[in-house]
Each structure stands twice: as C-alpha cells, then as structure tokens.
Write a protein that holds these residues in place. Sequence first.
Motif, PDB file in Angstrom:
ATOM      1  N   ARG A 182       0.883  -1.097   0.004  1.00  0.00           N
ATOM      2  CA  ARG A 182       0.216  -0.214   0.026  1.00  0.00           C
ATOM      3  C   ARG A 182       0.868   1.147   0.150  1.00  0.00           C
ATOM      4  O   ARG A 182       2.087   1.285   0.766  1.00  0.00           O
ATOM      5  N   ARG A 183       0.542   2.352  -0.669  1.00  0.00           N
ATOM      6  CA  ARG A 183       1.147   3.329  -0.634  1.00  0.00           C
ATOM      7  C   ARG A 183       1.243   4.072   0.672  1.00  0.00           C
ATOM      8  O   ARG A 183       0.409   3.890   1.360  1.00  0.00           O
ATOM      9  N   PRO A 184       2.161   4.884   1.041  1.00  0.00           N
ATOM     10  CA  PRO A 184       2.280   5.494   2.287  1.00  0.00           C
ATOM     11  C   PRO A 184       0.978   6.650   2.512  1.00  0.00           C
ATOM     12  O   PRO A 184       0.754   7.298   1.554  1.00  0.00           O
ATOM     13  N   ILE A 185       0.693   6.759   3.666  1.00  0.00           N
ATOM     14  CA  ILE A 185      -0.373   7.774   4.213  1.00  0.00           C
ATOM     15  C   ILE A 185       0.294   9.116   4.220  1.00  0.00           C
ATOM     16  O   ILE A 185       1.418   9.127   4.829  1.00  0.00           O
ATOM     17  N   LYS A 186      -0.080  10.154   3.586  1.00  0.00           N
ATOM     18  CA  LYS A 186       0.432  11.197   3.587  1.00  0.00           C
ATOM     19  C   LYS A 186      -0.219  11.982   4.592  1.00  0.00           C
ATOM     20  O   LYS A 186      -1.579  12.396   4.699  1.00  0.00           O
ATOM     21  N   ILE A 187       0.587  12.468   5.889  1.00  0.00           N
ATOM     22  CA  ILE A 187       0.070  13.131   7.020  1.00  0.00           C
ATOM     23  C   ILE A 187       0.909  14.349   7.186  1.00  0.00           C
ATOM     24  O   ILE A 187       2.183  14.522   7.163  1.00  0.00           O
ATOM     25  N   ALA A 188       0.174  15.368   7.370  1.00  0.00           N
ATOM     26  CA  ALA A 188       0.710  16.752   7.794  1.00  0.00           C
ATOM     27  C   ALA A 188       0.116  17.017   9.336  1.00  0.00           C
ATOM     28  O   ALA A 188      -0.851  16.690   9.655  1.00  0.00           O
ATOM     29  N   PHE A 189       1.099  17.604   9.926  1.00  0.00           N
ATOM     30  CA  PHE A 189       0.541  17.819  11.202  1.00  0.00           C
ATOM     31  C   PHE A 189       1.525  19.274  11.908  1.00  0.00           C
ATOM     32  O   PHE A 189       2.282  19.824  11.263  1.00  0.00           O
ATOM     33  N   PHE A 190       0.605  20.062  12.547  1.00  0.00           N
ATOM     34  CA  PHE A 190       1.121  21.363  13.056  1.00  0.00           C
ATOM     35  C   PHE A 190       0.467  21.652  14.352  1.00  0.00           C
ATOM     36  O   PHE A 190      -0.455  21.026  14.988  1.00  0.00           O
ATOM     37  N   SER A 191       0.922  22.437  15.208  1.00  0.00           N
ATOM     38  CA  SER A 191       0.641  23.065  16.584  1.00  0.00           C
ATOM     39  C   SER A 191       0.022  24.513  16.240  1.00  0.00           C
ATOM     40  O   SER A 191       0.311  25.136  15.242  1.00  0.00           O
ATOM     41  N   THR A 192      -0.788  24.779  17.143  1.00  0.00           N
ATOM     42  CA  THR A 192      -1.746  26.027  17.047  1.00  0.00           C
ATOM     43  C   THR A 192      -1.400  26.753  18.516  1.00  0.00           C
ATOM     44  O   THR A 192      -1.569  26.123  19.258  1.00  0.00           O
ATOM     45  N   GLY A 193      -1.148  28.321  18.676  1.00  0.00           N
ATOM     46  CA  GLY A 193      -1.339  28.792  19.748  1.00  0.00           C
ATOM     47  C   GLY A 193      -0.198  29.881  19.791  1.00  0.00           C
ATOM     48  O   GLY A 193       0.901  29.625  19.203  1.00  0.00           O
ATOM     49  N   ASP A 194      -0.656  31.078  20.260  1.00  0.00           N
ATOM     50  CA  ASP A 194       0.511  32.301  20.226  1.00  0.00           C
ATOM     51  C   ASP A 194       1.406  32.237  21.392  1.00  0.00           C
ATOM     52  O   ASP A 194       2.459  32.609  21.438  1.00  0.00           O
ATOM     53  N   GLU A 195       1.202  31.152  22.347  1.00  0.00           N
ATOM     54  CA  GLU A 195       1.960  31.004  23.494  1.00  0.00           C
ATOM     55  C   GLU A 195       3.155  29.930  23.081  1.00  0.00           C
ATOM     56  O   GLU A 195       4.083  29.906  24.110  1.00  0.00           O
ATOM     57  N   LEU A 196       3.289  29.536  21.858  1.00  0.00           N
ATOM     58  CA  LEU A 196       4.426  28.416  21.751  1.00  0.00           C
ATOM     59  C   LEU A 196       5.546  29.275  21.249  1.00  0.00           C
ATOM     60  O   LEU A 196       5.594  30.234  20.365  1.00  0.00           O
ATOM     61  N   THR A 197       6.552  28.926  21.641  1.00  0.00           N
ATOM     62  CA  THR A 197       7.975  29.343  21.392  1.00  0.00           C
ATOM     63  C   THR A 197       8.916  28.079  20.446  1.00  0.00           C
ATOM     64  O   THR A 197       8.744  27.171  21.292  1.00  0.00           O
ATOM     65  N   SER A 198       9.556  28.531  19.637  1.00  0.00           N
ATOM     66  CA  SER A 198      10.342  27.469  18.822  1.00  0.00           C
ATOM     67  C   SER A 198      11.753  27.225  19.821  1.00  0.00           C
ATOM     68  O   SER A 198      12.153  27.958  20.369  1.00  0.00           O
ATOM     69  N   LEU A 199      11.943  26.021  19.823  1.00  0.00           N
ATOM     70  CA  LEU A 199      13.460  25.622  20.273  1.00  0.00           C
ATOM     71  C   LEU A 199      14.599  26.682  19.611  1.00  0.00           C
ATOM     72  O   LEU A 199      14.599  26.808  18.746  1.00  0.00           O
ATOM     73  N   GLY A 200      15.402  27.111  20.520  1.00  0.00           N
ATOM     74  CA  GLY A 200      16.638  28.058  20.320  1.00  0.00           C
ATOM     75  C   GLY A 200      16.198  29.446  20.589  1.00  0.00           C
ATOM     76  O   GLY A 200      17.162  30.047  20.642  1.00  0.00           O
ATOM     77  N   GLN A 201      14.953  29.676  20.896  1.00  0.00           N
ATOM     78  CA  GLN A 201      14.644  31.168  20.959  1.00  0.00           C
ATOM     79  C   GLN A 201      14.495  31.133  22.635  1.00  0.00           C
ATOM     80  O   GLN A 201      13.944  30.278  23.305  1.00  0.00           O
ATOM     81  N   PRO A 202      14.926  32.418  23.185  1.00  0.00           N
ATOM     82  CA  PRO A 202      14.648  32.848  24.458  1.00  0.00           C
ATOM     83  C   PRO A 202      13.116  32.606  25.034  1.00  0.00           C
ATOM     84  O   PRO A 202      12.294  32.946  24.222  1.00  0.00           O
ATOM     85  N   LEU A 203      12.845  32.230  26.154  1.00  0.00           N
ATOM     86  CA  LEU A 203      11.451  31.801  26.559  1.00  0.00           C
ATOM     87  C   LEU A 203      10.896  32.928  27.285  1.00  0.00           C
ATOM     88  O   LEU A 203      11.331  33.243  28.545  1.00  0.00           O
TER      89      LEU A 203
END
Length: 414
Positions: A182-203
């Motif tokens: 079977r072909r692979p399932i194509k999956i996209a994911f993401f987070s939502t929220g203004d409170e989220l900070t990316s790694l490497g950035q000051p908190l």
Amino acid sequence: MIDACSREAKQLLSLKEALERIKAAIQPVNGTEKVMLNNALGRVLAEPVYSPINIPHDRNAAMDGYAFASSDMTQKQAFALSMVGTSWAGRPFQGQLKPGQCVRIFTGAVVPEGADSVIMQEHVQVQEQNIHFPEDTKAHQNIREVGEDIKQGGLLCAHPKLLTAVDLGLLASAGIGNVTVRRPIKIAFFSTGDELTSLGQPLESGKIYDSNRYTLNGLLADACFSVVDLGVIPDDKQKLEDSLIEASKNYDVIITTGGASVGEADYVKEILESCGEVNFWKIAIKPGKPLAFGKIGQCYFFGLPGNPVAVIATFQQIVTPALKQLSGAPYSKPLQLTATCTSAIKKAPGRQEFQRGILTQDDNGEFLVASSGKQGSHILSSMSQANCYIVLPSECKGMQVGDKVTVEPFSLFI
C-alpha cells in the motif's frame, strides 16, 4: 456517561463509541507501489505472495554427519560403510551412492542421490575411510525434504499483512526481491497557539516551548506514513483557515494540537465547520477529553488537545487505530495484562483513565505495577518514566495496594 469531576451535564462519548464512529468513517487508501525487499519492512502488503520455488529447494542435511542408504543397515547390528566423498553446503557431492558407501555431509548440504538417511557425526566411529555405525542407528532421520517448509506455488504471505523482519527473510528465501505494498499515508501536522515558542529561542513570560510537534514527529515514525511538519500556526483565523484548506488538498490526514477545546477558541470551530465536516467531541477518557474528528474535503482531520500527555494518550488510543485502518493494515489491539498494584491510585468515577505506571515482573512471573508519579495532563516527566498505562474503567473510584488492575505495556520489554 457523566464525568463526576466536571460541571458539564452533557453526556460524554465513551472511547469505544468514538472508535466505532471513526472506524465507520474511514476507508483505507487505494494506491499501491512496488518496493525492493530491503525497503519493505513495516509496509502493508497489497497482494498475496506465492513461492516460485520449493523451500527447501533440494533435500538437505539437518546436521553435520554422514549420509547413507537405509538398505545398507543390518537389522539391530552395528555395520560399517566406506566414505567416498563429501557434500558441502553449496558444493554437493558429485555422484551416486553405491551399496556399502556413505558420504560425509554438513548442515544444509544436498543429500546425494541414493541416500535417504543422515546420522550425527557424534554417533559414529571413524577409521580413515571406514565409518562404523552403531547398532541403534535409525533410518530416515535428519533430512529436510524438498518443499518441507513451502511447496512451489504455496502461499508465502497473505494480504493485508504488516511485513516483519521474519517475513522479509521468508520472501528472500524464495528468491523474491520486491513486493507490492500500500502507498504511504500522507500526513501533515502542526501546532496552534500564540503561546508557543520554537526551540533555540529565549522563553518569555507566558510562553512555552512547543513540545507537541516533537512528540508527534516521534509517534508518527512509521514506514506506512509519509509525514510533514507544518510548524506552528498562530492564533489567526485567516492563517489557520488558509493552512487547513491548503493542507487538505495535499495530504490524506491533518493532525493538529491545541484548539480542540472549543470554549477556548471558538473561531477554530467556525473555521472547521465552514471548510469541512468536523465533529467536536468530549470523550470520557482522561487525559484527553476534547477531540475533533472529521474531514476537510477528502482529507481526514484530527484535532488533539494541547496538553502534552493528553496529546500522547489521544494519539495512541484513538488516532493510531485510525491511521492503521487508513493504511490498510489488519486490525490489532493493544496487549493488556493483569498486574497487582504496589501503590494506591486515586481516581474519581466518570471517565476511563489511562494513568502512567511502571510495570515490573517478579521472579515468580507475576506482574506488579506502581504509579510513575503525578498524573496531570501537563506533566511529561511521569510519562517519560512510565512503561505502561494503568487502564481504569469509568466507574472505578480508585485502587488500593494489592488490587488487580489492567495495564497496557508500551513495549514487549519491561
């Protein structure tokens, strides 16, 4: 089902009912592809595979010893035969045995024509080319017959089947170098929220690092999935709507974290209702009560809670079975064991709970389980330390030391 800890009077959806609704809504993907055998591990077989050859292909020895004809045996008496050659694995003896002769043979080597028995080398006495057989020698032993494992044309692997390392070995033993999966399932994911900070950035104050995307990336590590991380979508109605519509055109599944609890972000519900058919459920499980499920166009949508342990629990208990069904994999359910509590467990009636635990096995083979720590849906440390879920039914009011509980191990090794 009413949650005793909640002020909501609305009936909650049981986990079983939620799974049944999702199962009824999902159809497996149709596409297939041909892959080389060394890329087939963990893929779902799309068609049955039959053997083009007999396995074993030749009669061969099951152990090191001497091949001989049972017609040379003297009933209940010792006898001697003349060794006339050797059959090695990959280099068969060239010739045919004559009466009074035997051949030195090694495991896996072709049994020469005229021989129908093999005796272990430890059971004979060797005097130069003369091999002395004991009186209790048995005929027709230690030979693997042609097609003893699989006959030519016999079924090697049925479909659908999630291919394991053993399956790959079986297919390779028949000379098969590629399979249709079977072909692979194509999956996209993401987070939502203004409170989220990316790694490497000051908190900054009021912000948190986005851990859920890294958790989901790990949970989605599967040969049946083709996964893309779309990052963090801010709390902006237009951006979220654009992101969902665009992703729905390119993927089979969208998974989001945060925004499943409608009371906190009503525009999420508005967007999903305007661009798709999505249900917002309150499921009688803990952690992970809020869940959104439905379709945006032809794309399935799962909206998970924002708390990290709730993300993990709802993914494992609800999303994983759905993705397996979508991939065409055969149905399977989590392994459940009965264990004895070695610590008291608090619980209020109303929701089925998946508490984090540490499972052990004593010298008598009995399973024991203890809580791994605080059970808040925001506490990842106790999840990291755990190796099982302690599954408590909705009506349960807590467990005492010595009580029997159901557990779901995270792994076959504890």
